[in-house]
Design a protein around this motif. Structure first.
Motif, PDB file in Angstrom:
ATOM      1  N   VAL A   1      32.433  41.709  43.817  1.00 13.95           N
ATOM      2  CA  VAL A   1      33.873  41.628  44.084  1.00 13.95           C
ATOM      3  C   VAL A   1      34.568  40.832  42.982  1.00 13.95           C
ATOM      4  O   VAL A   1      35.611  41.243  42.462  1.00 13.95           O
ATOM      5  CB  VAL A   1      34.146  41.028  45.484  1.00 13.95           C
ATOM      6  CG1 VAL A   1      35.618  40.674  45.658  1.00 13.95           C
ATOM      7  CG2 VAL A   1      33.694  42.002  46.571  1.00 13.95           C
ATOM      8  N   TRP A   2      33.990  39.704  42.594  1.00  9.54           N
ATOM      9  CA  TRP A   2      34.560  38.877  41.527  1.00  9.54           C
ATOM     10  C   TRP A   2      34.630  39.670  40.214  1.00  9.54           C
ATOM     11  O   TRP A   2      35.648  39.656  39.511  1.00  9.54           O
ATOM     12  CB  TRP A   2      33.740  37.604  41.343  1.00  9.54           C
ATOM     13  CG  TRP A   2      34.280  36.680  40.316  1.00  9.54           C
ATOM     14  CD1 TRP A   2      33.841  36.547  39.025  1.00  9.54           C
ATOM     15  CD2 TRP A   2      35.371  35.760  40.453  1.00  9.54           C
ATOM     16  NE1 TRP A   2      34.584  35.594  38.370  1.00  9.54           N
ATOM     17  CE2 TRP A   2      35.521  35.100  39.219  1.00  9.54           C
ATOM     18  CE3 TRP A   2      36.211  35.434  41.508  1.00  9.54           C
ATOM     19  CZ2 TRP A   2      36.505  34.126  39.013  1.00  9.54           C
ATOM     20  CZ3 TRP A   2      37.185  34.466  41.289  1.00  9.54           C
ATOM     21  CH2 TRP A   2      37.321  33.822  40.061  1.00  9.54           C
ATOM     22  N   GLU A   3      33.561  40.369  39.893  1.00  6.35           N
ATOM     23  CA  GLU A   3      33.530  41.179  38.668  1.00  6.35           C
ATOM     24  C   GLU A   3      34.627  42.238  38.698  1.00  6.35           C
ATOM     25  O   GLU A   3      35.382  42.394  37.734  1.00  6.35           O
ATOM     26  CB  GLU A   3      32.166  41.854  38.536  1.00  6.35           C
ATOM     27  CG  GLU A   3      32.061  42.805  37.353  1.00  6.35           C
ATOM     28  CD  GLU A   3      30.748  43.569  37.331  1.00  6.35           C
ATOM     29  OE1 GLU A   3      30.718  44.622  36.667  1.00  6.35           O
ATOM     30  OE2 GLU A   3      29.770  43.148  37.969  1.00  6.35           O
ATOM     31  N   PHE A   4      34.736  42.968  39.808  1.00  7.81           N
ATOM     32  CA  PHE A   4      35.732  44.030  39.911  1.00  7.81           C
ATOM     33  C   PHE A   4      37.156  43.480  39.864  1.00  7.81           C
ATOM     34  O   PHE A   4      38.067  44.134  39.376  1.00  7.81           O
ATOM     35  CB  PHE A   4      35.536  44.847  41.190  1.00  7.81           C
ATOM     36  CG  PHE A   4      34.217  45.575  41.263  1.00  7.81           C
ATOM     37  CD1 PHE A   4      33.516  45.946  40.125  1.00  7.81           C
ATOM     38  CD2 PHE A   4      33.666  45.882  42.488  1.00  7.81           C
ATOM     39  CE1 PHE A   4      32.306  46.619  40.202  1.00  7.81           C
ATOM     40  CE2 PHE A   4      32.457  46.560  42.587  1.00  7.81           C
ATOM     41  CZ  PHE A   4      31.780  46.929  41.431  1.00  7.81           C
ATOM     42  N   TRP A   5      37.357  42.261  40.382  1.00  7.46           N
ATOM     43  CA  TRP A   5      38.693  41.650  40.412  1.00  7.46           C
ATOM     44  C   TRP A   5      39.116  41.133  39.044  1.00  7.46           C
ATOM     45  O   TRP A   5      40.300  41.146  38.703  1.00  7.46           O
ATOM     46  CB  TRP A   5      38.714  40.506  41.428  1.00  7.46           C
ATOM     47  CG  TRP A   5      40.095  40.000  41.673  1.00  7.46           C
ATOM     48  CD1 TRP A   5      40.754  39.005  41.001  1.00  7.46           C
ATOM     49  CD2 TRP A   5      41.015  40.478  42.655  1.00  7.46           C
ATOM     50  NE1 TRP A   5      42.021  38.832  41.512  1.00  7.46           N
ATOM     51  CE2 TRP A   5      42.203  39.731  42.530  1.00  7.46           C
ATOM     52  CE3 TRP A   5      40.939  41.465  43.639  1.00  7.46           C
ATOM     53  CZ2 TRP A   5      43.303  39.932  43.339  1.00  7.46           C
ATOM     54  CZ3 TRP A   5      42.036  41.668  44.449  1.00  7.46           C
ATOM     55  CH2 TRP A   5      43.198  40.908  44.295  1.00  7.46           C
ATOM     56  N   THR A   6      38.166  40.665  38.236  1.00 13.66           N
ATOM     57  CA  THR A   6      38.516  39.917  37.030  1.00 13.66           C
ATOM     58  C   THR A   6      38.308  40.658  35.711  1.00 13.66           C
ATOM     59  O   THR A   6      38.878  40.264  34.700  1.00 13.66           O
ATOM     60  CB  THR A   6      37.730  38.597  36.966  1.00 13.66           C
ATOM     61  OG1 THR A   6      36.326  38.880  36.958  1.00 13.66           O
ATOM     62  CG2 THR A   6      38.079  37.693  38.145  1.00 13.66           C
ATOM     63  N   LYS A   7      37.531  41.713  35.693  1.00 18.34           N
ATOM     64  CA  LYS A   7      37.247  42.393  34.416  1.00 18.34           C
ATOM     65  C   LYS A   7      38.243  43.536  34.173  1.00 18.34           C
ATOM     66  O   LYS A   7      38.409  44.417  35.024  1.00 18.34           O
ATOM     67  CB  LYS A   7      35.818  42.916  34.398  1.00 18.34           C
ATOM     68  CG  LYS A   7      34.816  41.776  34.411  1.00 18.34           C
ATOM     69  CD  LYS A   7      33.463  42.219  33.969  1.00 18.34           C
ATOM     70  CE  LYS A   7      32.522  41.045  34.034  1.00 18.34           C
ATOM     71  NZ  LYS A   7      32.153  40.538  32.784  1.00 18.34           N
ATOM     72  N   PRO A   8      38.899  43.521  33.008  1.00 20.06           N
ATOM     73  CA  PRO A   8      39.931  44.519  32.719  1.00 20.06           C
ATOM     74  C   PRO A   8      39.484  45.967  32.914  1.00 20.06           C
ATOM     75  O   PRO A   8      40.280  46.790  33.379  1.00 20.06           O
ATOM     76  CB  PRO A   8      40.298  44.246  31.255  1.00 20.06           C
ATOM     77  CG  PRO A   8      40.056  42.775  31.107  1.00 20.06           C
ATOM     78  CD  PRO A   8      38.811  42.514  31.935  1.00 20.06           C
ATOM     79  N   GLU A   9      38.234  46.285  32.584  1.00 19.38           N
ATOM     80  CA  GLU A   9      37.778  47.673  32.723  1.00 19.38           C
ATOM     81  C   GLU A   9      37.742  48.120  34.183  1.00 19.38           C
ATOM     82  O   GLU A   9      37.776  49.317  34.472  1.00 19.38           O
ATOM     83  CB  GLU A   9      36.412  47.890  32.060  1.00 19.38           C
ATOM     84  CG  GLU A   9      35.280  47.092  32.668  1.00 19.38           C
ATOM     85  CD  GLU A   9      35.036  45.733  32.010  1.00 19.38           C
ATOM     86  OE1 GLU A   9      33.892  45.255  32.101  1.00 19.38           O
ATOM     87  OE2 GLU A   9      35.970  45.160  31.411  1.00 19.38           O
TER      88      GLU A   9
ATOM     89  N   TRP B   1      41.998  50.087  39.827  1.00 24.55           N
ATOM     90  CA  TRP B   1      42.440  49.832  41.207  1.00 24.55           C
ATOM     91  C   TRP B   1      43.811  49.186  41.340  1.00 24.55           C
ATOM     92  O   TRP B   1      44.363  49.160  42.439  1.00 24.55           O
ATOM     93  CB  TRP B   1      41.416  48.958  41.961  1.00 24.55           C
ATOM     94  CG  TRP B   1      41.196  47.595  41.352  1.00 24.55           C
ATOM     95  CD1 TRP B   1      40.170  47.226  40.532  1.00 24.55           C
ATOM     96  CD2 TRP B   1      41.995  46.416  41.526  1.00 24.55           C
ATOM     97  NE1 TRP B   1      40.292  45.909  40.174  1.00 24.55           N
ATOM     98  CE2 TRP B   1      41.398  45.381  40.773  1.00 24.55           C
ATOM     99  CE3 TRP B   1      43.160  46.143  42.254  1.00 24.55           C
ATOM    100  CZ2 TRP B   1      41.925  44.095  40.723  1.00 24.55           C
ATOM    101  CZ3 TRP B   1      43.694  44.858  42.200  1.00 24.55           C
ATOM    102  CH2 TRP B   1      43.072  43.855  41.439  1.00 24.55           C
ATOM    103  N   ASN B   2      44.382  48.667  40.287  1.00 19.50           N
ATOM    104  CA  ASN B   2      45.579  47.832  40.392  1.00 19.50           C
ATOM    105  C   ASN B   2      46.875  48.644  40.445  1.00 19.50           C
ATOM    106  O   ASN B   2      47.685  48.641  39.520  1.00 19.50           O
ATOM    107  CB  ASN B   2      45.624  46.828  39.231  1.00 19.50           C
ATOM    108  CG  ASN B   2      46.650  45.757  39.478  1.00 19.50           C
ATOM    109  OD1 ASN B   2      46.822  45.300  40.602  1.00 19.50           O
ATOM    110  ND2 ASN B   2      47.349  45.357  38.440  1.00 19.50           N
ATOM    111  N   PHE B   3      47.054  49.356  41.568  1.00 21.12           N
ATOM    112  CA  PHE B   3      48.290  50.090  41.836  1.00 21.12           C
ATOM    113  C   PHE B   3      48.347  50.343  43.338  1.00 21.12           C
ATOM    114  O   PHE B   3      47.319  50.361  44.020  1.00 21.12           O
ATOM    115  CB  PHE B   3      48.362  51.404  41.049  1.00 21.12           C
ATOM    116  CG  PHE B   3      47.068  52.145  40.957  1.00 21.12           C
ATOM    117  CD1 PHE B   3      46.699  53.051  41.939  1.00 21.12           C
ATOM    118  CD2 PHE B   3      46.196  51.915  39.898  1.00 21.12           C
ATOM    119  CE1 PHE B   3      45.495  53.731  41.860  1.00 21.12           C
ATOM    120  CE2 PHE B   3      44.990  52.594  39.818  1.00 21.12           C
ATOM    121  CZ  PHE B   3      44.633  53.503  40.801  1.00 21.12           C
ATOM    122  N   ALA B   4      49.557  50.484  43.847  1.00 20.51           N
ATOM    123  CA  ALA B   4      49.749  50.557  45.304  1.00 20.51           C
ATOM    124  C   ALA B   4      49.632  51.971  45.859  1.00 20.51           C
ATOM    125  O   ALA B   4      49.353  52.142  47.039  1.00 20.51           O
ATOM    126  CB  ALA B   4      51.110  49.973  45.673  1.00 20.51           C
TER     127      ALA B   4
END
Length: 140
Positions: free
Chosen positions: A20-28, A33-36
């Motif tokens: 979870v930390w990796e997916f939250w913090t790594k730009p790739e 995922w970062n859209f609504a």
């Protein structure tokens, strides 16, 4: 943080805290995922994950009608536990991570802005968090 303006959203993810930390913090991963909603995308993400470091996530409507940078400066980082940042407009946000067995909870607490209703903002941030959950649970 101004208590009157505070909004909270959270999600439980069936994935361990390390992932979870990796997916939250790594730009790739952030760009995936970062859209609504499906009519938006995040074509680029920069994340200087250190206190005083800056993050910039580009948000764009797929039809090209609107775009903006979601950006700020990290004020506190406790790896795999907590992120505190100040958005470029001065609002504060805290993200808390906690693990229980094979589930990780992500809780965001942020200050509402003035232009949109608190309910609309909560719905938008929750939608992004739900999208993160969907992405994280589908990845290896």
């Amino acid at each position: 943080m101004n208590e009157e303006k505070k909004i909270e959203v959270e999600v439980e993810i069936k994935k361990n805290l390390d992932k979870v930390w990796e997916f939250w913090t790594k730009p790739e991963h952030i760009t995936k995922w970062n859209f609504a909603s499906e009519d938006w995308l995040c074509p680029s993400a920069e994340n200087d994950l250190k206190e005083g470091g800056k993050f910039v996530y580009r948000m764009e409507a797929k039809d090209g009608s609107f775009s903006f940078d979601f950006s700020g400066i990290y004020e506190e980082i406790k790896p795999k536990e907590k992120l505190v940042y100040k958005l470029d407009d001065g609002r504060m946000a805290n993200i808390h991570f906690s693990e229980d067995d094979e589930t990780t909870k992500v809780k965001e607490i942020f200050e509402a802005e003035e232009n949109n209703s608190k309910e609309m903002q909560k719905d938008g941030w929750q939608a992004i968090l739900n999208n993160f959950k969907k992405y994280a649970e589908s990845e290896k």
